[in-house]
Design an enzyme around this catalytic site. Structure first.
Site, PDB file in Angstrom:
ATOM      1  CG  HIS A   1      -1.273   3.874   4.710  1.00 19.29           C
ATOM      2  ND1 HIS A   1      -2.022   3.496   5.796  1.00 19.29           N
ATOM      3  CD2 HIS A   1      -0.718   2.716   4.219  1.00 19.29           C
ATOM      4  CE1 HIS A   1      -1.924   2.182   5.957  1.00 19.29           C
ATOM      5  NE2 HIS A   1      -1.146   1.687   5.013  1.00 19.29           N
TER       6      HIS A   1
ATOM      7  CB  CYS B   1      -0.927  -0.004   1.211  1.00 18.71           C
ATOM      8  SG  CYS B   1      -0.158  -0.665   2.695  1.00 18.71           S
TER       9      CYS B   1
END
Ligand code: NAP
Ligand code: 3JM
Length: 340
Positions: free
Chosen positions: A246, A133
């Protein structure tokens, strides 16, 4: 497209990423004939909603993939090692979300906006790997800069959401926040320390060189995707008490000079990127704004005044969507559009 509809399997369908896979397949109207949902014994018979259907979950086994065209895997690295080859053997093309195959030279590692040409190499093993990710969202804005002026070195620090550790980690953060508010003891199981009101500079396990595996994923995957073994990358990955999204502070040294204004212009046309950069109005990318969105948000673009050719960026994306499920479904879209 050689068929009009495809048989799709989702291994790990009951997990945080699996649920997002179903959501993305539905939102992007992926042409599905049969959808086969696979998980562990714990979930057999459980029903999940897809479009207007309720589909029963079946046990993931080596026999699960007969007549499947595309198998999306997000059931952990060891399940990918155990079952992805059987799925490929049965004729499915596997898109694997785990770290199991990412650095295998025979397996393409793909971000569709960055290196879609690599997808064609799926024929070697029948498996395509989805990057980590944190790597995916960093490379989206860096790709047009790399193409225009080259990148010598990347220094990245991440601020990663607990949803990246699966559903139990989301519960752990919520329970700790409630316990704190109630004056009770904070219990931890998923993480080695309290995550509420804290930052843990520790994601995945530690290696002999002092880095974590998560940090080295960013180094090695970036080099593989850019097909550039000379690019320097150093990462510090940190778990923070955020549920979704994130955030990353990315500092780059480019080969030739580029101004902050030129980078902003590049971001306006970069596929999958949304420029959010108006500090005067307090507008910059925020984790709380990215949840559920497909775009990677980029802002705080400025020149690094400590070196000749340096740029700083702040990059935020939904780690479960662009960081996992969306990227995997985009790979599957290219597969059916061009290859199968
Ligand atoms: P999660 O919420 O804990 O879900 C795990 C899933 O795997 C569940 O569907 C679970 O089924 C299934 N599973 C576990 N053990 C199994 C077994 N023995 N046999 C069959 N199925 C099994 O985790 P998650 O956050 O969705 O993440 C799943 C995986 O996706 C991770 O381990 C990782 O490899 C990958 N991932 C990748 C990224 C990325 O950056 N690309 C990001 C996050 C995750 P039950 O419900 O039946 O237990
Ligand atoms: C993200 O089975 C496992 O240990 C999976 C752990 C994991 C990974 C991984 O290494 O595949 C959890 C969350 C990732 C990842 O994307 O690398």
């Amino acid at each position: 497209m050689s068929k009009t509809k495809y048989n799709v399997a989702v291994a790990g369908a009951t997990g945080a990423v699996g649920a997002a896979m179903l959501d993305v397949l539905e939102r992007r109207n992926f042409p599905i004939a049969e959808l086969r949902l696979l998980a562990s014994e714990r979930s057999i018979g459980k029903k999940l909603k897809f479009r207007d259907q309720e589909i029963a979950v079946q046990l993931l086994s080596k026999d699960s993939f007969k007549d499947i065209d595309v198998a999306l895997f997000s059931a952990g690295a060891s399940r990918s090692l155990d079952f992805a080859p059987a799925a490929a053997e049965a004729g499915a093309v596997v898109v694997d979300n785990s770290s199991a195959y990412r650095m295998d030279p025979e397996i393409p590692l793909v971000v569709p906006e960055v290196n879609p040409h690599a997808i064609g190499q799926y024929t070697k093993r029948g498996i395509i790997a989805n990057p980590n990710c944190s790597t995916i969202q960093m490379l989206l804005p860096l790709k047009p800069i790399y193409d225009k002026v080259g990148i010598k070195r990347i220094v990245v620090s991440t601020y990663q959401a607990v949803s990246g550790s699966g559903t139990p980690a989301i519960e752990e953060l919520k329970n700790q926040v409630m316990a704190y508010a109630g004056g009770n003891e904070l219990v931890h199981q998923v993480y080695p320390h309290q995550i509420a009101f804290n930052c843990l500079p520790h994601i995945d396990s530690f290696l002999d060189n002092g880095y974590t595996k998560e940090e080295m994923k960013m180094v090695n995957e970036t080099r593989k995707i850019f097909e550039d073994t000379t690019i320097g990358v150093t990462a510090t990955t940190v778990r923070v008490p955020v549920v979704y999204g994130h955030s990353e502070s990315v500092n780059i040294e480019t080969r030739e000079k580029i101004t902050a204004a030129e980078v902003k212009d590049l971001m306006k046309d970069a596929p999958g990127v949304l420029l959010v950069d108006n500090p005067a109005e307090c507008q910059y990318p925020l984790a709380v704004d990215c949840a559920g969105k497909f775009e990677t948000m980029v802002g705080r673009i400025r020149e690094d005044e400590s070196i000749a050719n340096g740029i700083n960026l702040w990059v935020v994306a939904d780690n479960i969507l662009k960081g996992a499920a969306l990227n995997a479904v985009q790979i599957a879209e290219v597969l059916i559009e061009k290859y199968i």
